[in-house]
Enzyme design. Structure first.
Site, PDB file in Angstrom:
ATOM      1  N   ALA A 191       7.196  -4.956  -6.295  1.00 40.78           N
ATOM      2  CA  ALA A 191       7.423  -3.515  -6.481  1.00 40.78           C
ATOM      3  C   ALA A 191       7.329  -2.743  -5.169  1.00 40.78           C
ATOM      4  O   ALA A 191       6.958  -1.569  -5.163  1.00 40.78           O
ATOM      5  CB  ALA A 191       6.440  -2.938  -7.512  1.00 40.78           C
ATOM      6  N   ARG A 192       7.650  -3.417  -4.058  1.00 36.68           N
ATOM      7  CA  ARG A 192       7.643  -2.796  -2.720  1.00 36.68           C
ATOM      8  C   ARG A 192       6.265  -2.317  -2.278  1.00 36.68           C
ATOM      9  O   ARG A 192       6.166  -1.484  -1.375  1.00 36.68           O
ATOM     10  CB  ARG A 192       8.635  -1.626  -2.650  1.00 36.68           C
ATOM     11  N   LEU A 193       5.226  -2.787  -2.931  1.00 44.43           N
ATOM     12  CA  LEU A 193       3.877  -2.372  -2.518  1.00 44.43           C
ATOM     13  C   LEU A 193       3.368  -3.388  -1.490  1.00 44.43           C
ATOM     14  O   LEU A 193       2.386  -4.094  -1.700  1.00 44.43           O
ATOM     15  CB  LEU A 193       2.965  -2.262  -3.747  1.00 44.43           C
ATOM     16  N   HIS A 194       4.085  -3.452  -0.387  1.00 39.86           N
ATOM     17  CA  HIS A 194       3.817  -4.457   0.633  1.00 39.86           C
ATOM     18  C   HIS A 194       2.542  -4.122   1.395  1.00 39.86           C
ATOM     19  O   HIS A 194       2.115  -2.970   1.459  1.00 39.86           O
ATOM     20  CB  HIS A 194       4.993  -4.515   1.612  1.00 39.86           C
TER      21      HIS A 194
END
Ligand code: FMN
Length: 213
Positions: A191-194
């Protein structure tokens, strides 16, 4: 379509997740990730991207092989008269980029580049295959040449010149060391929560921050 990289589980799925686990210096993390790069298939496991900037501010980037690294810096070998060599002589600021698709990781590294001492480059050059040594003499890297035959001719000439004796290192060929003053470790997450952890050199220490993905 989702353009995010393949987010396969990294070797250590908790890497970069907890502030308490992060080292004070980026080097142990770099060592760990560099060692883990071979856990996924790659044609050239040592390939990294080197970005330079010319004296007019125009950037350029190309792949080089990272051959050595230690606390002093990251070393690659090239022609000092190539485009990158000329740009770095005028402006030693550079960036290196490591990217491992299968691990959903990148490392961004910035710093200043310096030449290795001549005897160090000599020792590395002496260990290269003879054909590569001849090639270093024959190729005026980044200069225009008329055609492929001109290159073959230059190779034949260099081969004849050094027949029956060891090939010395050309003065225009050798190692460059990037002395990092910043690292950013990027671990892709769902979810692009890198996770992004940036280290900056401050005098003798490293300052660490987490960046928004
Ligand atoms: C996988 C790979 C590895 C390479 N390794 C090197 C290297 O270690 N040193 C080098 O000078 N060029 C290397 N090259 C070639 C460079 O990408 C580039 O074409 C060359 O250095 C000339 O760049 P320049 O004109 O910007 O100086 C490599 C290219 C690839 C694709």
């Amino acid at each position: 379509m989702d353009q995010s990289p393949a987010l396969s589980a990294p070797p250590d799925s908790t890497t970069l997740q907890h502030e308490a686990d992060l080292p004070a210096s980026p080097w142990p993390l770099f060592e760990q990730w560099w060692a883990q790069r071979v856990q996924v298939p790659a044609q050239e496991a040592d390939a990294v991207v080197l970005a330079t900037v010319d004296d007019a501010g125009r950037p350029s980037a190309r792949v080089v092989l990272l051959r050595q690294h230690d606390a002093a810096g990251l070393v690659f070998f090239t022609n000092y008269e190539s485009r990158k060599g000329v740009e770095l002589a005028a402006n030693p600021a550079a960036a290196l980029l490591c990217y491992w698709d299968g691990l959903a990781r990148q490392i961004r590294i910035e710093g200043q580049v310096e030449r290795l001492a001549a005897p160090v480059s000599d020792a590395y050059f002496a260990g290269r295959p003879r054909a590569s040594q001849i090639g270093a003499w024959a190729s005026a890297q980044s200069q225009p040449i008329a055609d492929r035959a001109a290159l073959a001719h230059a190779v034949a000439e260099a081969d004849a010149r050094f027949r029956d004796r060891p090939v010395p290192r050309p003065p225009h060929w050798g190692g460059l060391r990037l002395r990092p003053d910043a690292f950013e470790f990027w671990q892709g997450r769902q979810a692009r929560l890198h996770d992004r952890i940036r280290y900056e050199r401050v005098a003798a220490d490293w300052h660490r921050q987490r960046l928004s993905p």
